[in-house]
Design a protein around this motif. Structure first.
Motif, mmCIF file in Angstrom:
data_model
loop_
_atom_site.group_PDB
_atom_site.id
_atom_site.type_symbol
_atom_site.label_atom_id
_atom_site.label_comp_id
_atom_site.label_asym_id
_atom_site.label_seq_id
_atom_site.Cartn_x
_atom_site.Cartn_y
_atom_site.Cartn_z
ATOM 1 N N THR A 201 -46.613 -39.170 -54.314
ATOM 2 C CA THR A 201 -45.350 -38.288 -53.294
ATOM 3 C C THR A 201 -45.963 -37.044 -53.009
ATOM 4 O O THR A 201 -44.865 -36.707 -51.569
ATOM 5 C CB THR A 201 -43.959 -38.018 -54.015
ATOM 6 O OG1 THR A 201 -44.087 -37.780 -55.758
ATOM 7 C CG2 THR A 201 -44.052 -39.683 -54.491
ATOM 8 N N PHE A 202 -45.865 -36.356 -53.579
ATOM 9 C CA PHE A 202 -46.421 -35.125 -53.699
ATOM 10 C C PHE A 202 -47.535 -34.796 -52.423
ATOM 11 O O PHE A 202 -47.126 -33.551 -50.744
ATOM 12 C CB PHE A 202 -46.418 -33.758 -54.234
ATOM 13 C CG PHE A 202 -46.729 -32.603 -54.248
ATOM 14 C CD1 PHE A 202 -45.869 -31.354 -53.885
ATOM 15 C CD2 PHE A 202 -48.213 -32.110 -53.581
ATOM 16 C CE1 PHE A 202 -45.948 -30.113 -53.302
ATOM 17 C CE2 PHE A 202 -48.277 -30.450 -53.699
ATOM 18 C CZ PHE A 202 -47.347 -29.945 -53.012
ATOM 19 N N ILE A 203 -48.666 -35.429 -52.161
ATOM 20 C CA ILE A 203 -49.308 -35.427 -50.867
ATOM 21 C C ILE A 203 -48.811 -36.186 -49.499
ATOM 22 O O ILE A 203 -48.469 -35.328 -48.927
ATOM 23 C CB ILE A 203 -50.841 -36.306 -51.676
ATOM 24 C CG1 ILE A 203 -51.131 -35.211 -52.922
ATOM 25 C CG2 ILE A 203 -51.591 -36.839 -50.768
ATOM 26 C CD1 ILE A 203 -52.363 -36.002 -53.959
ATOM 27 N N ASP A 204 -48.628 -36.837 -50.226
ATOM 28 C CA ASP A 204 -47.598 -37.994 -49.376
ATOM 29 C C ASP A 204 -46.586 -37.281 -48.442
ATOM 30 O O ASP A 204 -46.888 -36.974 -47.064
ATOM 31 C CB ASP A 204 -46.716 -39.263 -49.717
ATOM 32 C CG ASP A 204 -47.982 -40.188 -49.343
ATOM 33 O OD1 ASP A 204 -48.806 -39.907 -49.618
ATOM 34 O OD2 ASP A 204 -47.535 -41.309 -50.528
ATOM 35 N N LYS A 205 -45.693 -36.284 -48.812
ATOM 36 C CA LYS A 205 -45.153 -35.531 -48.526
ATOM 37 C C LYS A 205 -45.666 -34.460 -47.436
ATOM 38 O O LYS A 205 -45.278 -33.879 -46.499
ATOM 39 C CB LYS A 205 -44.291 -34.977 -49.249
ATOM 40 C CG LYS A 205 -43.350 -33.433 -48.944
ATOM 41 C CD LYS A 205 -42.355 -33.184 -50.119
ATOM 42 C CE LYS A 205 -41.366 -32.075 -49.194
ATOM 43 N NZ LYS A 205 -40.737 -31.381 -50.852
ATOM 44 N N ILE A 206 -46.678 -33.777 -48.301
ATOM 45 C CA ILE A 206 -47.216 -32.959 -46.912
ATOM 46 C C ILE A 206 -47.997 -33.486 -45.910
ATOM 47 O O ILE A 206 -48.079 -32.932 -44.788
ATOM 48 C CB ILE A 206 -48.564 -32.024 -47.742
ATOM 49 C CG1 ILE A 206 -47.443 -31.380 -49.398
ATOM 50 C CG2 ILE A 206 -49.345 -31.411 -47.038
ATOM 51 C CD1 ILE A 206 -48.551 -30.247 -50.119
ATOM 52 N N PHE A 207 -48.834 -34.632 -46.374
ATOM 53 C CA PHE A 207 -49.491 -35.600 -45.328
ATOM 54 C C PHE A 207 -48.286 -35.937 -44.019
ATOM 55 O O PHE A 207 -48.591 -35.638 -43.036
ATOM 56 C CB PHE A 207 -50.192 -36.827 -45.600
ATOM 57 C CG PHE A 207 -51.137 -36.005 -46.800
ATOM 58 C CD1 PHE A 207 -51.838 -35.418 -47.072
ATOM 59 C CD2 PHE A 207 -51.918 -37.316 -46.189
ATOM 60 C CE1 PHE A 207 -52.684 -35.292 -47.096
ATOM 61 C CE2 PHE A 207 -53.392 -37.384 -46.810
ATOM 62 C CZ PHE A 207 -53.669 -36.475 -47.444
ATOM 63 N N ARG A 208 -46.964 -36.529 -44.472
ATOM 64 C CA ARG A 208 -46.156 -36.299 -43.478
ATOM 65 C C ARG A 208 -45.454 -35.034 -43.148
ATOM 66 O O ARG A 208 -44.898 -34.964 -41.039
ATOM 67 C CB ARG A 208 -44.889 -37.247 -43.830
ATOM 68 C CG ARG A 208 -43.934 -37.435 -43.324
ATOM 69 C CD ARG A 208 -42.432 -38.067 -43.633
ATOM 70 N NE ARG A 208 -43.393 -39.649 -43.852
ATOM 71 C CZ ARG A 208 -43.347 -40.604 -43.024
ATOM 72 N NH1 ARG A 208 -42.814 -40.567 -41.987
ATOM 73 N NH2 ARG A 208 -43.479 -41.679 -43.255
ATOM 74 N N LYS A 209 -45.772 -33.914 -43.422
ATOM 75 C CA LYS A 209 -45.118 -33.178 -42.548
ATOM 76 C C LYS A 209 -45.807 -32.289 -41.682
ATOM 77 O O LYS A 209 -45.922 -32.055 -40.400
ATOM 78 C CB LYS A 209 -45.250 -32.078 -44.135
ATOM 79 C CG LYS A 209 -44.477 -30.494 -43.408
ATOM 80 C CD LYS A 209 -44.125 -29.560 -44.712
ATOM 81 C CE LYS A 209 -43.857 -28.226 -43.300
ATOM 82 N NZ LYS A 209 -43.386 -27.228 -45.128
ATOM 83 N N ASN A 210 -47.611 -32.536 -41.713
ATOM 84 C CA ASN A 210 -48.302 -32.154 -40.692
ATOM 85 C C ASN A 210 -48.422 -33.110 -39.488
ATOM 86 O O ASN A 210 -49.327 -32.780 -38.556
ATOM 87 C CB ASN A 210 -50.170 -31.732 -41.717
ATOM 88 C CG ASN A 210 -49.935 -30.918 -42.734
ATOM 89 O OD1 ASN A 210 -50.318 -29.436 -41.802
ATOM 90 N ND2 ASN A 210 -49.181 -30.685 -43.613
ATOM 91 N N PHE A 211 -48.091 -34.545 -40.218
ATOM 92 C CA PHE A 211 -48.600 -35.814 -39.032
ATOM 93 C C PHE A 211 -47.180 -35.856 -38.041
ATOM 94 O O PHE A 211 -47.261 -36.546 -37.112
ATOM 95 C CB PHE A 211 -49.061 -36.937 -39.895
ATOM 96 C CG PHE A 211 -50.498 -36.818 -40.047
ATOM 97 C CD1 PHE A 211 -51.521 -36.076 -39.456
ATOM 98 C CD2 PHE A 211 -50.662 -37.431 -41.788
ATOM 99 C CE1 PHE A 211 -52.229 -35.688 -39.456
ATOM 100 C CE2 PHE A 211 -52.131 -36.673 -41.870
ATOM 101 C CZ PHE A 211 -52.521 -36.025 -41.358
#
Length: 384
Positions: A201-211
Motif C-alpha cells: 500500500t505504501f508503494i502504490d500510494k507513492i506511485f499514484r502520487k507521482n502519476f
C-alpha cells in the motif's frame, strides 16, 4: 572488477605524491607532501568491516563510499594512461582497437579493461540498444548487483523511504525510451521494495502520487497504462520541450522586433545591483569544542591548545581560533526536573463540593430562593 577495491594501496600513495610533484606542489595549503601521504594512508588503510562475527581490515583498495577513493583512483589511472598515450603517439593507433586493449591489460595485474561489441551496450546505469538503426535506452542493472535498498524497518524518517521510491521511479521514467521498458523497470522497482519490507500500500500510494497528473482519479490502478500518457510524462519530467513548445519558440526566434531599448534598460539595471545587507558571522574562523567538566580533566583546555598548535604549526589552519569550553555536570535535581511547572498547576484548586454548589446556584437561582426555609416560614405567616 571494481577499480576502487582493486587499487594497490602503497603504489597508489606513491603515485599521489608523484602527481603532486609533477604539477609543481611541494605543499598543499601549507601542508607538506609527507604529511599528505601520511593522512592519505590513514584514510586508505584504516578501514575495517565485520563479516560472520569476524573483524577484517581492508588491505587492497579503498572504501567504496569515500570521496577520497574516487580522487585517488583518478590519479592512479592518470599514471596508467600516460603509458597508453605514449604508445598511441608512437603507433598512431586508436584507443578502441581490440589488441591495444588486450595489450594494455598486461601492464598491471589489477587494471583490466573490458570491451564489448554488440547491439546493446551498458554505459554507467543506462543500457543502450540498437533496434534496426534506432537507439533505445533503459535502466541497466549490473549482473552482480543485489536487489537491496534501505530496509523499511530501518530507523529513518518516513519521508526518506518515500524519496527513495520516487528517485527510482523518476530514473525509470527518464531512462526508459519505450513504454515496454518502463513497465519492466516499474515491476522491478516494486518487487525490489517489496523484497526489502516496504508495504504494498505504501508503494502504490507513492506511485499514484507521482502519476497523479497523468492518470484519472477514478482509475483504481496506481500506474500508467497508456503509452501516450507515459510519453507526455517523460517529456514533462525530462524538461524537454514538446512539439508545440518547439514550434512556438521557433516562431518567436524568427520574429524581427525592435528590442534594443529593452536590452539597454536591462543593462542599466544590471549596472546597479542591489546589495543585500548580510549580518557578519560571529563564529567564522572559530573552532569551538565543549566537554563535560570533571576533576580529571583539569588540564584539558591547555592540552587541546598545545596539540592544536603543534599539529597545525606553520599552516593556515592556525588562523582559526580554537575555543575550548566546558559544561557543568548536571545535578540529580536538574536531571529529574527538566522544566518548571506552569503557575496554573501550582495554584490550589477549590473543593469539588463548592464548585458544584456554585454551578447549581447559577443554573437554578429561583429554586434556591423557594427552598430557603426562612423565606417559606415568613410566607406562611403572611398568608395563613
Amino acid at each position: 572488477r571494481n577499480l576502487y577495491t582493486m587499487l594497490p594501496q602503497e603504489e597508489a600513495l606513491n603515485i599521489l605524491v608523484e602527481f603532486l610533484n609533477v604539477h609543481g606542489y611541494t605543499k598543499v595549503k601549507g601542508i607538506p607532501l609527507e604529511t599528505i601521504r601520511l593522512l592519505a594512508s590513514i584514510v586508505l588503510k584504516e578501514n575495517v568491516f565485520v563479516y560472520g562475527k569476524i573483524i577484517y581490515q581492508q588491505i587492497l583498495g579503498g572504501a567504496m563510499g569515500s570521496s577520497f577513493t574516487l580522487t585517488l583512483a583518478n590519479i592512479f589511472m592518470w599514471k596508467w594512461q600516460k603509458k597508453l598515450v605514449r604508445r598511441q603517439d608512437m603507433t598512431r593507433e586508436y584507443y578502441g582497437r581490440e589488441y591495444i586493449i588486450e595489450n594494455a591489460n598486461t601492464w598491471h595485474p589489477n587494471i583490466k579493461l573490458e570491451y564489448k561489441i554488440g547491439k546493446s551496450l551498458p554505459f554507467l546505469d543506462i543500457l543502450l540498444t540498437n533496434i534496426n538503426g534506432t537507439l533505445s535506452t533503459s535502466v541497466y542493472h549490473k549482473p552482480a548487483a543485489e536487489s537491496y535498498v534501505v530496509p523499511f524497518i530501518s530507523d529513518h524518517p518516513r519521508h526518506v523511504f518515500e524519496k527513495i521510491v520516487q528517485t527510482n521511479l523518476r530514473r525509470a521514467i527518464k531512462y526508459s525510451s519505450t513504454f515496454q521498458s518502463f513497465n519492466d523497470e516499474r515491476r522491478y522497482i516494486k518487487s525490489t521494495f517489496l523484497y526489502n519490507g516496504y508495504p504494498s500500500t505504501f508503494i502504490d500510494k507513492i506511485f499514484r502520487k507521482n502519476f497523479s497528473g497523468y492518470i484519472s482519479s477514478r482509475s483504481f490502478l496506481s500506474f500508467i497504462d497508456n503509452e501516450d500518457q507515459f510519453l507526455h510524462m517523460r517529456i514533462a519530467l525530462s524538461g524537454q520541450p514538446s512539439r508545440q513548445q518547439s514550434q512556438v519558440e521557433m516562431r518567436i526566434a524568427t520574429l524581427t522586433t525592435d528590442s534594443d531599448h529593452l536590452i539597454e534598460e536591462l543593462d542599466k539595471k544590471q549596472e546597479f545591483p542591489i546589495q543585500e545587507k548580510t549580518n557578519p558571522n560571529q563564529f567564522q574562523n572559530k573552532l569551538i569544542i565543549h566537554y563535560t567538566h570533571e576533576k580529571r580533566f583539569n588540564t584539558r583546555k591547555r592540552d587541546l591548545h598545545r596539540i592544536f598548535e603543534q599539529t597545525f604549526a606553520n599552516t593556515p589552519i592556525l588562523e582559526t581560533k580554537l575555543i575550548v569550553g566546558n559544561r557543568n555536570q548536571k545535578s540529580t535535581m536538574k536531571e529529574l526536573i527538566r522544566k518548571r511547572p506552569r503557575k496554573a498547576i501550582l495554584k490550589n484548586k477549590p473543593k469539588a463540593n463548592e464548585n458544584r454548589k456554585k454551578r447549581h446556584h447559577q443554573l437554578h437561582p429561583k429554586n434556591q430562593r423557594n427552598n430557603n426555609p426562612i423565606r417559606n416560614k415568613h410566607r406562611h405567616h403572611l398568608h395563613p
